[in-house]
Design a protein around this motif. Structure first.
Motif, PDB file in Angstrom:
ATOM      1  N   CYS A  63       0.821  -1.209   0.000  1.00 53.99           N
ATOM      2  CA  CYS A  63       0.000   0.000   0.000  1.00 53.99           C
ATOM      3  C   CYS A  63       0.856   1.260   0.000  1.00 53.99           C
ATOM      4  O   CYS A  63       0.509   2.260  -0.648  1.00 53.99           O
ATOM      5  CB  CYS A  63      -0.941  -0.005   1.203  1.00 53.99           C
ATOM      6  SG  CYS A  63      -2.334  -1.146   1.023  1.00 53.99           S
ATOM      7  N   ALA A  66       2.197   1.755  -3.523  1.00 55.74           N
ATOM      8  CA  ALA A  66       1.153   2.288  -4.391  1.00 55.74           C
ATOM      9  C   ALA A  66       0.850   3.748  -4.070  1.00 55.74           C
ATOM     10  O   ALA A  66       0.690   4.581  -4.968  1.00 55.74           O
ATOM     11  CB  ALA A  66      -0.112   1.439  -4.262  1.00 55.74           C
ATOM     12  N   SER A  67       0.777   4.067  -2.780  1.00 52.72           N
ATOM     13  CA  SER A  67       0.496   5.436  -2.372  1.00 52.72           C
ATOM     14  C   SER A  67       1.607   6.392  -2.797  1.00 52.72           C
ATOM     15  O   SER A  67       1.357   7.559  -3.093  1.00 52.72           O
ATOM     16  CB  SER A  67       0.302   5.489  -0.853  1.00 52.72           C
ATOM     17  OG  SER A  67      -0.010   6.789  -0.421  1.00 52.72           O
ATOM     18  N   THR A  71       3.082   1.421  -9.670  1.00 49.67           N
ATOM     19  CA  THR A  71       2.161   0.353 -10.039  1.00 49.67           C
ATOM     20  C   THR A  71       2.560  -0.865  -9.222  1.00 49.67           C
ATOM     21  O   THR A  71       3.708  -1.316  -9.303  1.00 49.67           O
ATOM     22  CB  THR A  71       2.252   0.039 -11.541  1.00 49.67           C
ATOM     23  OG1 THR A  71       1.926   1.220 -12.281  1.00 49.67           O
ATOM     24  CG2 THR A  71       1.309  -1.087 -11.922  1.00 49.67           C
ATOM     25  N   ARG A  92      -7.165  -3.305  -2.522  1.00 48.28           N
ATOM     26  CA  ARG A  92      -7.667  -2.786  -3.804  1.00 48.28           C
ATOM     27  C   ARG A  92      -7.977  -1.296  -3.705  1.00 48.28           C
ATOM     28  O   ARG A  92      -7.720  -0.534  -4.647  1.00 48.28           O
ATOM     29  CB  ARG A  92      -8.911  -3.565  -4.216  1.00 48.28           C
ATOM     30  CG  ARG A  92      -8.622  -5.013  -4.601  1.00 48.28           C
ATOM     31  CD  ARG A  92      -9.889  -5.836  -4.662  1.00 48.28           C
ATOM     32  NE  ARG A  92      -9.608  -7.259  -4.817  1.00 48.28           N
ATOM     33  CZ  ARG A  92     -10.359  -8.231  -4.321  1.00 48.28           C
ATOM     34  NH1 ARG A  92     -11.458  -7.936  -3.625  1.00 48.28           N
ATOM     35  NH2 ARG A  92     -10.028  -9.497  -4.509  1.00 48.28           N
ATOM     36  N   ASN A  95      -5.129   0.800  -4.428  1.00 46.97           N
ATOM     37  CA  ASN A  95      -4.587   0.658  -5.798  1.00 46.97           C
ATOM     38  C   ASN A  95      -3.524  -0.428  -5.908  1.00 46.97           C
ATOM     39  O   ASN A  95      -2.586  -0.313  -6.686  1.00 46.97           O
ATOM     40  CB  ASN A  95      -4.035   1.987  -6.310  1.00 46.97           C
ATOM     41  CG  ASN A  95      -5.109   3.040  -6.477  1.00 46.97           C
ATOM     42  OD1 ASN A  95      -6.196   2.746  -6.979  1.00 46.97           O
ATOM     43  ND2 ASN A  95      -4.831   4.253  -6.044  1.00 46.97           N
ATOM     44  N   ASP A  97      -2.816  -4.318  -6.952  1.00 46.95           N
ATOM     45  CA  ASP A  97      -3.355  -5.446  -7.711  1.00 46.95           C
ATOM     46  C   ASP A  97      -3.267  -6.704  -6.847  1.00 46.95           C
ATOM     47  O   ASP A  97      -2.180  -7.109  -6.428  1.00 46.95           O
ATOM     48  CB  ASP A  97      -2.543  -5.624  -8.996  1.00 46.95           C
ATOM     49  CG  ASP A  97      -3.106  -6.708  -9.916  1.00 46.95           C
ATOM     50  OD1 ASP A  97      -3.322  -7.843  -9.439  1.00 46.95           O
ATOM     51  OD2 ASP A  97      -3.295  -6.427 -11.109  1.00 46.95           O
TER      52      ASP A  97
END
Length: 502
Positions: A63, A66-67, A71, A92, A95, A97
């Motif tokens: 996380c 992603a933050s 990707t 999810r 963001n 996968d």
């Protein structure tokens, strides 16, 4: 170290593609109040008011990646239970996968809980921690599915991050598969392990804390010498080591033998909760190195990311914008927040039972009157938020020769005051939009104002949502205008004397 270069590296995080492998945890924070003692047993009655969920361990690292802009793909396992649905939804939402997450119905989803109790104007405190049983290493189909998911995604990423929290997902076979994929696809490998750093043979970088480094090297780390011995020992396992040392920052052990300390710049009094900060460091270091940064730059950026994380309660993710700000983006002090960031902070403070105080002003050339006023404002609640007129706003109010000090420098001076918790700059003629956004518990005005002479639209707004208004009288003769006039008068007198002398 060049801050502009560091911010440039952070700006390139959006181009990174990261695969995170490891133990996924659901962190559950329960907030409530103790309302009495049970009639059936001598135990407190805990009334639940709120539950908050965050992915923990490898999930937290994912996380954070992603933050920070990358990707991000997640590989690990969850059980087939309600907590699995919660943690997957949280991933999810962040963001991440989750198509590579394996479901193992024979295992519970790893869950770690904290119960916190507090009350009106009473700080919350932990009263209980919960945990699921320590899991065993994965095996059989679960292990083979995890390895297959790693191999399937390795061709699409730049870096593989492995987080070994409880020695479950990260088996010897999984580690071997990661290294083989990295060699095949020319990938960077970054690892972090609570107890088994010595097992990460062939990794590019390990990011343990000082205790974990000692456990991985089989050395009891008790001082500088033993820390250096542990770091050097781990260099026989991997290429480089970044050892986090709490408030001392990060010690870099490079493959060329260079050992260097990169200090963290944070007031220890600002630290609220260090839970999950190691995962934040691991993610930030991986992205920095993936963006082409050096080990020293990775340590500096990771320190900054951790500094953001530890000033907030619970497991949190650090955004790219927060990290850029922490690195001095546009010269902004850490206490200065964007309006939406501040809204989230204020909401969190209120949920913790804290009283939020709002005041505002130009604060151009900070003086004793300002200090006294702000100290008194801070005393009427738990958290003081100061609204600061922008330069354009000051000119509109005070005239074209003001402000004397620009808005960022004024914010930097205010942020140095211990009793000021957060700052926000505003352009509007009034603070009504910010009051509507934040809805502070207490609205403080100072100087010569009375309840009938303050901005009446602001008054109606605050009273309308149930807020309290407090008037703090000013100190006679203490004002920026008076200071400027005295300086001008003395300058004119000095020039006059010099002219007469000539």
């Amino acid at each position: 170290m060049d801050q502009e270069n560091l911010r440039g590296l952070v700006g390139r995080f959006k181009d990174a593609r990261v695969l995170v492998v490891g133990d996924i945890y659901l962190d559950e924070n329960v907030f409530g109040v103790v309302t009495g003692i049970s009639l059936e047993a001598p135990i407190p009655i805990y009334e639940v008011r709120e539950r908050r969920y965050n992915p923990g361990a490898a999930g937290n690292a994912a996380c954070n990646a992603a933050s920070l802009g990358a990707t991000t793909y997640m590989v690990g396992y969850v059980g087939k239970d309600a907590n699995a649905d919660i943690v997957l939804n949280e991933l999810r939402a962040g963001n991440v996968d989750t198509s590579g997450v394996v479901v193992d119905a024979a295992r519970p989803t790893n869950t770690y809980g904290k119960l916190r109790a507090g009350g009106h104007n009473i700080l919350t405190q932990e009263i209980l921690r919960t945990d699921t049983p320590s899991p065993a290493f994965v095996a059989g189909k679960t292990e083979s599915d995890i390895i297959a998911n790693i191999e399937a995604r390795a061709r699409d990423v730049d870096v593989i991050v492995v987080v070994d929290q409880v020695s479950s997902v990260v088996t010897e076979q999984v580690l071997r598969a990661v290294v083989e994929c990295a060699r095949k696809h020319d990938l960077l490998t970054v690892g972090d392990s609570r107890n088994r750093a010595g097992a990460f043979q062939g990794f590019d970088v390990l990011v343990p804390n000082d205790r974990e480094a000692g456990l991985g090297a089989g050395i009891d780390v008790i001082d500088d010498a033993s820390l250096n011995a542990a770091g050097k020992a781990l260099l026989s396992v991997c290429e480089n080591v970044l050892v986090t040392c709490g408030p001392a920052g990060i010690r870099v052990f490079a493959k060329d033998g260079v050992i260097e300390d990169v200090p963290i710049v944070i007031d220890p009094r600002a630290v609220v909760d260090v839970t999950g900060a190691g995962d934040t460091v691991t993610a930030a270091a991986a992205l920095t190195l993936s963006a082409g940064g050096s080990l020293r730059e990775a340590a500096a950026i990771s320190n900054a990311a951790a500094g953001v994380a530890v000033t907030q309660p619970g497991v949190v993710t650090v955004s790219n914008a927060e990290l850029e700000q922490a690195l001095g983006g546009a010269g902004r002090p850490a206490k200065l927040k964007r309006h939406n960031e501040l809204k989230a902070i204020v909401e969190r403070m209120k949920k913790e039972g804290k009283s939020v105080v709002w005041t505002n002003g130009c604060f151009d050339i900070l003086h004793a009157g300002h200090i006294t006023y702000l100290m008194k404002a801070a005393q009427v609640g738990d958290v003081l938020v100061v609204g600061l007129n922008s330069d354009a706003s000051v000119r509109a109010v005070k005239g074209p020769t003001r402000p004397i000090v620009n808005e960022i420098d004024r914010a930097r001076v205010l942020s140095a005051l211990e009793f000021v918790d957060y700052l926000a700059i505003f352009d509007d003629p009034t603070t009504e939009p910010l009051l509507e956004l934040l809805r502070p518990d207490v609205y403080v005005k100072g100087g010569d104002y009375t309840i009938d002479t303050i901005n009446q639209a602001e008054r109606r707004l605050v009273e309308g949502y149930g807020g309290k208004i407090v008037i703090i009288p000013g100190i006679e003769g203490k004002s920026t205008t008076a200071i400027v006039e005295r300086i001008a008068t003395r300058l004119i007198d000095e020039m006059t004397r010099k002219g007469a002398a000539q």
